[in-house]
Scaffold this motif. Structure first.
Motif, PDB file in Angstrom:
ATOM      1  N   LEU A 203      -6.931  46.238 -10.326  1.00  0.00           N
ATOM      2  CA  LEU A 203      -5.955  45.168 -10.150  1.00  0.00           C
ATOM      3  C   LEU A 203      -6.628  43.914  -9.595  1.00  0.00           C
ATOM      4  N   ARG A 204      -7.530  44.098  -8.661  1.00  0.00           N
ATOM      5  CA  ARG A 204      -8.273  42.955  -8.120  1.00  0.00           C
ATOM      6  C   ARG A 204      -9.122  42.288  -9.205  1.00  0.00           C
ATOM      7  N   GLU A 205      -9.697  43.094 -10.078  1.00  0.00           N
ATOM      8  CA  GLU A 205     -10.494  42.547 -11.181  1.00  0.00           C
ATOM      9  C   GLU A 205      -9.630  41.708 -12.116  1.00  0.00           C
ATOM     10  N   GLU A 206      -8.411  42.174 -12.380  1.00  0.00           N
ATOM     11  CA  GLU A 206      -7.509  41.417 -13.249  1.00  0.00           C
ATOM     12  C   GLU A 206      -7.088  40.107 -12.590  1.00  0.00           C
ATOM     13  N   GLU A 207      -6.837  40.150 -11.297  1.00  0.00           N
ATOM     14  CA  GLU A 207      -6.486  38.925 -10.573  1.00  0.00           C
ATOM     15  C   GLU A 207      -7.634  37.920 -10.614  1.00  0.00           C
ATOM     16  N   ALA A 208      -8.851  38.419 -10.429  1.00  0.00           N
ATOM     17  CA  ALA A 208     -10.018  37.540 -10.446  1.00  0.00           C
ATOM     18  C   ALA A 208     -10.239  36.945 -11.831  1.00  0.00           C
ATOM     19  N   ALA A 209     -10.052  37.767 -12.868  1.00  0.00           N
ATOM     20  CA  ALA A 209     -10.223  37.277 -14.241  1.00  0.00           C
ATOM     21  C   ALA A 209      -9.189  36.205 -14.561  1.00  0.00           C
ATOM     22  N   LEU A 210      -7.968  36.402 -14.101  1.00  0.00           N
ATOM     23  CA  LEU A 210      -6.917  35.410 -14.318  1.00  0.00           C
ATOM     24  C   LEU A 210      -7.251  34.108 -13.600  1.00  0.00           C
ATOM     25  N   ALA A 211      -7.697  34.199 -12.361  1.00  0.00           N
ATOM     26  CA  ALA A 211      -8.037  33.000 -11.589  1.00  0.00           C
ATOM     27  C   ALA A 211      -9.150  32.214 -12.266  1.00  0.00           C
ATOM     28  N   THR A 212     -10.148  32.914 -12.785  1.00  0.00           N
ATOM     29  CA  THR A 212     -11.249  32.248 -13.486  1.00  0.00           C
ATOM     30  C   THR A 212     -10.755  31.567 -14.753  1.00  0.00           C
ATOM     31  N   PHE A 213      -9.881  32.259 -15.491  1.00  0.00           N
ATOM     32  CA  PHE A 213      -9.333  31.682 -16.724  1.00  0.00           C
ATOM     33  C   PHE A 213      -8.522  30.427 -16.424  1.00  0.00           C
ATOM     34  N   LEU A 214      -7.710  30.469 -15.378  1.00  0.00           N
ATOM     35  CA  LEU A 214      -6.887  29.314 -15.017  1.00  0.00           C
ATOM     36  C   LEU A 214      -7.755  28.116 -14.641  1.00  0.00           C
ATOM     37  N   GLU A 215      -8.835  28.375 -13.938  1.00  0.00           N
ATOM     38  CA  GLU A 215      -9.733  27.289 -13.536  1.00  0.00           C
ATOM     39  C   GLU A 215     -10.365  26.622 -14.756  1.00  0.00           C
ATOM     40  N   LYS A 216     -10.834  27.439 -15.698  1.00  0.00           N
ATOM     41  CA  LYS A 216     -11.450  26.893 -16.911  1.00  0.00           C
ATOM     42  C   LYS A 216     -10.414  26.181 -17.783  1.00  0.00           C
ATOM     43  N   LEU A 217      -9.213  26.743 -17.850  1.00  0.00           N
ATOM     44  CA  LEU A 217      -8.158  26.148 -18.665  1.00  0.00           C
ATOM     45  C   LEU A 217      -7.761  24.777 -18.132  1.00  0.00           C
ATOM     46  N   ALA A 218      -7.668  24.653 -16.821  1.00  0.00           N
ATOM     47  CA  ALA A 218      -7.295  23.372 -16.224  1.00  0.00           C
ATOM     48  C   ALA A 218      -8.286  22.281 -16.626  1.00  0.00           C
ATOM     49  N   ALA A 219      -9.565  22.633 -16.641  1.00  0.00           N
ATOM     50  CA  ALA A 219     -10.592  21.652 -16.994  1.00  0.00           C
ATOM     51  C   ALA A 219     -10.560  21.303 -18.475  1.00  0.00           C
ATOM     52  N   SER A 220     -10.386  22.311 -19.327  1.00  0.00           N
ATOM     53  CA  SER A 220     -10.448  22.064 -20.771  1.00  0.00           C
ATOM     54  C   SER A 220      -9.187  21.417 -21.317  1.00  0.00           C
ATOM     55  N   ALA A 221      -8.031  21.699 -20.707  1.00  0.00           N
ATOM     56  CA  ALA A 221      -6.761  21.177 -21.212  1.00  0.00           C
ATOM     57  C   ALA A 221      -6.319  19.904 -20.508  1.00  0.00           C
ATOM     58  N   GLY A 222      -7.047  19.482 -19.486  1.00  0.00           N
ATOM     59  CA  GLY A 222      -6.681  18.270 -18.774  1.00  0.00           C
ATOM     60  C   GLY A 222      -5.402  18.395 -17.977  1.00  0.00           C
ATOM     61  N   VAL A 223      -5.148  19.583 -17.438  1.00  0.00           N
ATOM     62  CA  VAL A 223      -3.937  19.825 -16.655  1.00  0.00           C
ATOM     63  C   VAL A 223      -4.336  20.306 -15.263  1.00  0.00           C
ATOM     64  N   THR A 224      -3.371  20.317 -14.364  1.00  0.00           N
ATOM     65  CA  THR A 224      -3.590  20.916 -13.049  1.00  0.00           C
ATOM     66  C   THR A 224      -2.768  22.195 -12.970  1.00  0.00           C
ATOM     67  N   ILE A 225      -3.328  23.206 -12.336  1.00  0.00           N
ATOM     68  CA  ILE A 225      -2.675  24.515 -12.285  1.00  0.00           C
ATOM     69  C   ILE A 225      -2.638  25.002 -10.843  1.00  0.00           C
ATOM     70  N   HIS A 226      -1.450  25.417 -10.418  1.00  0.00           N
ATOM     71  CA  HIS A 226      -1.267  25.970  -9.077  1.00  0.00           C
ATOM     72  C   HIS A 226      -0.723  27.388  -9.197  1.00  0.00           C
ATOM     73  N   ALA A 227      -1.354  28.325  -8.503  1.00  0.00           N
ATOM     74  CA  ALA A 227      -0.918  29.723  -8.506  1.00  0.00           C
ATOM     75  C   ALA A 227      -0.408  30.097  -7.119  1.00  0.00           C
ATOM     76  N   GLU A 228       0.787  30.668  -7.084  1.00  0.00           N
ATOM     77  CA  GLU A 228       1.412  31.088  -5.823  1.00  0.00           C
ATOM     78  C   GLU A 228       1.668  32.590  -5.869  1.00  0.00           C
ATOM     79  N   SER A 229       1.184  33.309  -4.871  1.00  0.00           N
ATOM     80  CA  SER A 229       1.416  34.748  -4.797  1.00  0.00           C
ATOM     81  C   SER A 229       2.836  35.014  -4.311  1.00  0.00           C
ATOM     82  N   LEU A 230       3.566  35.846  -5.046  1.00  0.00           N
ATOM     83  CA  LEU A 230       4.939  36.187  -4.685  1.00  0.00           C
ATOM     84  C   LEU A 230       5.048  37.568  -4.053  1.00  0.00           C
ATOM     85  N   ALA A 231       4.217  38.486  -4.491  1.00  0.00           N
ATOM     86  CA  ALA A 231       4.241  39.844  -3.947  1.00  0.00           C
ATOM     87  C   ALA A 231       2.913  40.507  -4.258  1.00  0.00           C
ATOM     88  N   ARG A 232       2.467  41.325  -3.302  1.00  0.00           N
ATOM     89  CA  ARG A 232       1.193  42.017  -3.493  1.00  0.00           C
ATOM     90  C   ARG A 232       1.216  43.319  -2.712  1.00  0.00           C
TER      91      ARG A 232
END
Length: 232
Positions: A203-232
């Motif tokens: 599960l931690r690996e999936e969270e890390a992979a998602l965070a990395t993808f979001l960071e790269k996507l923000a740069a390539s798509a010219g958008v800003t992305i904010h992630a908020e944890s709701l439950a863990r």
């Protein structure tokens, strides 16, 4: 017990034992925990979490729902505000009867299954901010489309979970665009992600992979992305 079926089954079991004249060695109690699903008030499994001492009672009662309501006030409104403190009962053993919530047992022709593990849960709310513009006159190469960026996240999650050798599952259950007009490029996309895996490391690996993808996507798509944890 969790869910209507579990509660009704528990009551039926107690009634059957009484009718049979069975006298247990210890008292039997049927319990229905508040807010197990966490759809309206976050986090999920709140009632059992408070009962087990994992969350402060007053903090839980002050939780704000998706509709702006307060949990404690809502419990009072429907007559479910209890008078006892969490932990007043100390069970010797605990049994939960639950519907499968999935198609596997039915597909395999199995009537009853025993739980082997529990799904670890990671809930997040993702907010993507781009730029609203006219849908008919803005070239594709000049867009900062929050909707397209959201779609890429959804595709990433589905592809990664589908190819995973582990029982990882990923779901985007809610999504909203702003300004939400047919002829306007979305300036904002807000959606939730439900990641689950019974193995904490996975599960931690999936969270890390998602965070990395979001960071790269923000740069390539010219958008800003904010992630908020709701439950863990």
């Amino acid at each position: 017990y969790d869910g209507c079926y579990g509660v009704l089954a528990g009551l039926e079991a107690i009634e059957s034992l009484k009718e049979a004249g069975f006298v247990p060695a210890r008292p039997l109690v049927v319990a229905a925990f508040t807010n197990e699903e966490g759809v309206r008030f976050s986090p999920d499994m709140m009632g059992s979490l408070v009962f087990a001492g994992g969350r402060d009672l007053e903090e839980a009662l002050a939780s704000i729902g998706t509709d702006g309501s307060v949990l404690g006030k809502e419990l009072q409104r429907i007559g479910y505000a209890g008078q006892y403190q969490p932990g007043f009962l100390k069970p010797k053993a605990y049994v939960e009867l639950h519907v499968e919530q999935g198609p596997v047992l039915e597909r395999e022709g199995i009537a009853v299954g025993a739980v082997e593990n529990l799904q670890g849960i990671s809930w997040q709310r993702i907010t993507i901010d781009g730029e609203a513009n006219h849908a008919g006159t803005t070239p594709m190469s000049m867009r900062r489309d929050a909707g397209v960026a959201a779609a890429r996240v959804i595709g990433f999650l589905a592809d990664r979970a589908g190819a995973s050798p582990t029982p990882t599952v990923a779901t985007v259950g809610t999504i909203a665009f702003e300004p939400n007009a047919i002829n306007v490029i979305p300036s904002r996309a807000t959606f939730t992600i439900d990641l689950r895996d019974p193995n904490e490391m996975h599960l931690r690996e999936e969270e890390a992979a998602l965070a990395t993808f979001l960071e790269k996507l923000a740069a390539s798509a010219g958008v800003t992305i904010h992630a908020e944890s709701l439950a863990r």
